[in-house]
Scaffold this motif. Sequence first.
Motif, PDB file in Angstrom:
ATOM      1  N   ARG A   1       0.885  -1.169   0.000  1.00 22.33           N
ATOM      2  CA  ARG A   1       0.000   0.000   0.000  1.00 22.33           C
ATOM      3  C   ARG A   1       0.918   1.213   0.000  1.00 22.33           C
ATOM      4  NH1 ARG A   1      -3.054  -1.361   5.407  1.00 22.33           N
ATOM      5  NH2 ARG A   1      -0.875  -1.857   5.852  1.00 22.33           N
ATOM      6  N   VAL A   2       1.062   1.824  -1.148  1.00 21.30           N
ATOM      7  CA  VAL A   2       2.148   2.778  -1.384  1.00 21.30           C
ATOM      8  C   VAL A   2       1.617   4.208  -1.386  1.00 21.30           C
ATOM      9  CG1 VAL A   2       3.987   3.479  -2.960  1.00 21.30           C
ATOM     10  CG2 VAL A   2       3.385   1.061  -2.750  1.00 21.30           C
ATOM     11  N   LEU A   3       2.344   5.076  -0.713  1.00 19.23           N
ATOM     12  CA  LEU A   3       2.099   6.513  -0.772  1.00 19.23           C
ATOM     13  C   LEU A   3       3.318   7.169  -1.399  1.00 19.23           C
ATOM     14  CD1 LEU A   3       0.616   9.174  -0.031  1.00 19.23           C
ATOM     15  CD2 LEU A   3       1.777   9.062   2.194  1.00 19.23           C
ATOM     16  N   ILE A   4       3.118   7.809  -2.551  1.00 18.59           N
ATOM     17  CA  ILE A   4       4.183   8.570  -3.206  1.00 18.59           C
ATOM     18  C   ILE A   4       3.956  10.034  -2.893  1.00 18.59           C
ATOM     19  CG2 ILE A   4       5.142   9.299  -5.420  1.00 18.59           C
ATOM     20  CD1 ILE A   4       3.631   5.957  -5.401  1.00 18.59           C
ATOM     21  N   VAL A   5       4.990  10.722  -2.447  1.00 15.76           N
ATOM     22  CA  VAL A   5       4.873  12.122  -2.049  1.00 15.76           C
ATOM     23  C   VAL A   5       5.754  12.965  -2.953  1.00 15.76           C
ATOM     24  CG1 VAL A   5       5.078  13.790  -0.174  1.00 15.76           C
ATOM     25  CG2 VAL A   5       4.496  11.403   0.339  1.00 15.76           C
ATOM     26  N   GLY A   6       5.138  13.852  -3.719  1.00 18.95           N
ATOM     27  CA  GLY A   6       5.896  14.732  -4.596  1.00 18.95           C
ATOM     28  C   GLY A   6       5.215  14.913  -5.932  1.00 18.95           C
ATOM     29  N   GLY A   7       5.634  15.956  -6.653  1.00 14.09           N
ATOM     30  CA  GLY A   7       4.985  16.257  -7.922  1.00 14.09           C
ATOM     31  C   GLY A   7       5.926  16.355  -9.102  1.00 14.09           C
ATOM     32  N   GLY A   8       7.166  15.878  -8.948  1.00  9.57           N
ATOM     33  CA  GLY A   8       8.115  15.928 -10.046  1.00  9.57           C
ATOM     34  C   GLY A   8       8.027  14.714 -10.955  1.00  9.57           C
ATOM     35  N   ASN A   9       8.941  14.651 -11.903  1.00 10.51           N
ATOM     36  CA  ASN A   9       8.904  13.565 -12.886  1.00 10.51           C
ATOM     37  C   ASN A   9       9.132  12.200 -12.249  1.00 10.51           C
ATOM     38  OD1 ASN A   9       8.556  14.927 -15.565  1.00 10.51           O
ATOM     39  ND2 ASN A   9      10.358  16.034 -14.848  1.00 10.51           N
ATOM     40  N   SER A  10      10.022  12.122 -11.265  1.00 13.42           N
ATOM     41  CA  SER A  10      10.251  10.837 -10.605  1.00 13.42           C
ATOM     42  C   SER A  10       9.004  10.371  -9.878  1.00 13.42           C
ATOM     43  CB  SER A  10      11.427  10.938  -9.625  1.00 13.42           C
ATOM     44  OG  SER A  10      12.630  11.201 -10.306  1.00 13.42           O
ATOM     45  N   ALA A  11       8.306  11.299  -9.203  1.00 12.96           N
ATOM     46  CA  ALA A  11       7.083  10.930  -8.491  1.00 12.96           C
ATOM     47  C   ALA A  11       6.053  10.352  -9.441  1.00 12.96           C
ATOM     48  CB  ALA A  11       6.507  12.152  -7.767  1.00 12.96           C
ATOM     49  N   MET A  12       5.889  10.981 -10.602  1.00 12.77           N
ATOM     50  CA  MET A  12       4.899  10.504 -11.559  1.00 12.77           C
ATOM     51  C   MET A  12       5.286   9.142 -12.120  1.00 12.77           C
ATOM     52  SD  MET A  12       2.981  12.949 -11.066  1.00 12.77           S
ATOM     53  CE  MET A  12       2.861  14.688 -10.698  1.00 12.77           C
ATOM     54  N   ASP A  13       6.562   8.961 -12.432  1.00 16.17           N
ATOM     55  CA  ASP A  13       7.027   7.665 -12.943  1.00 16.17           C
ATOM     56  C   ASP A  13       6.801   6.559 -11.914  1.00 16.17           C
ATOM     57  OD1 ASP A  13       7.863   8.857 -15.275  1.00 16.17           O
ATOM     58  OD2 ASP A  13      10.010   8.774 -14.811  1.00 16.17           O
ATOM     59  N   ILE A  14       7.162   6.825 -10.670  1.00 11.30           N
ATOM     60  CA  ILE A  14       7.044   5.803  -9.635  1.00 11.30           C
ATOM     61  C   ILE A  14       5.577   5.513  -9.333  1.00 11.30           C
ATOM     62  CG2 ILE A  14       7.598   5.221  -7.237  1.00 11.30           C
ATOM     63  CD1 ILE A  14      10.149   6.949  -7.586  1.00 11.30           C
TER      64      ILE A  14
END
Length: 437
Positions: free
Chosen positions: A177-190
Amino acid sequence: MAAPPRVAVIGAGAAGLATLKALADAGVPAVAFETTDTVGGLWVYGSSGSPAYRTLHLNTSKGRTQFADHPMPAHWPDYPDHTRIAGYLADYADRFGLRDAVRLRHTVEWATPRADGGWTVHATGPDGPLRLDVEAVVVANGHNRAPKRPDPYPGECTAEQIHSHDYRGPEQLTGRRVLIVGGGNSAMDIAVDASYAADRTLLSLRRGVWVVPKYLLGRPSDTLNGALARRLPWRLRQRISQTMITTTVGPPARYGLPAPAHGFLQDHPTLSDGLLSRLTHGDIQARPGIARFAGDRVEFTDGRADEVDLVVWCTGYRVEIPFLDPGLLGDGADRLPLYRHVFHLDAPGLAFVGLMQSTGAAFPLVEAQARLVAGWLAGTWTPPDRAGQAAACRAELRVATARWGQRRPHMRVDFDAYLAELDRELTAGRRRAEVRR
């Protein structure tokens, strides 16, 4: 090497290799120190300190990313993956005979100015400590190696936490159950990777970003902005581009993302073809900023709460240059005034290639910066006097702050405008050099 090196270049990624090539073209002997065991820098997947992950691709198109004197193959896709880019940089080093000038597995411990105007570089390598006296030092080691984590949130988080710097592939997300924090290109890819591998994927953005598809009107999206940049000021480009994006894919709020407080072209663009689709299918769920943690439970600023067992912080990097005396960096490397984002105002013989954040690709810009450095060291290009350089830095900072606010304005450049500026600067500096001769 045919002659003792006059210049020490720190780093052998894209910026360092471009610098070595420009210096070689100008007949200036140089040596580069590279911590890892190969050239290519952050694009070398699996290399020590590299943030590359298995699904990493360019987020700028190949035509807008390639070096002017080393085109990418025509049969390549518009957005090549990291393996191709690492190979491209290796081919660049081979084509222009740069490898002999690179000392691999050498870490620069410090670089210090000498009383006679030169510099001394201290490094450690496979054969032990090394000292080298040179006329100049070019810092070209990049600024994506020191992960920046956010300030602590209220409460305690018991979920596993990693930074995007430590992400390598979707297998780290499988069944989580993953929470990705951020709005850059890496965040979107992950987030897109997680949407296929994880049990549940949440994407938390504290502030809004413009998400740009990689294609607009059937063409790589950055080529359209490039065509506009040759004719229009950025404010007009902003209105046109923003209208095109909202007409094509809709505003970010359409996908549950926070509305950007800034206009398009006032931050680094976030490019993703997959994110918006996965949001509309519910495979990624958008959340606002984090309010607090409570064990494996995260509470958001809109009152919602979710249980997670993995948090991926895609919160960027600190800009650190540990081998320079802090006194040379003033208020910090990300606030350092540099003439044309290259030359230190008060440390003769110290230059930087790649210490910037561009609205577009980096390779053409470091190539252009390297030509200035090479002209300076070869004596064919001369900067204005110190007062003129400082005045130019102040003027650039005013413009950058008006556009980007306090989001690292010292480092921000508009890709097309800056590339044109460096071309004009090269011509003007050559004229100054001729006059002084």
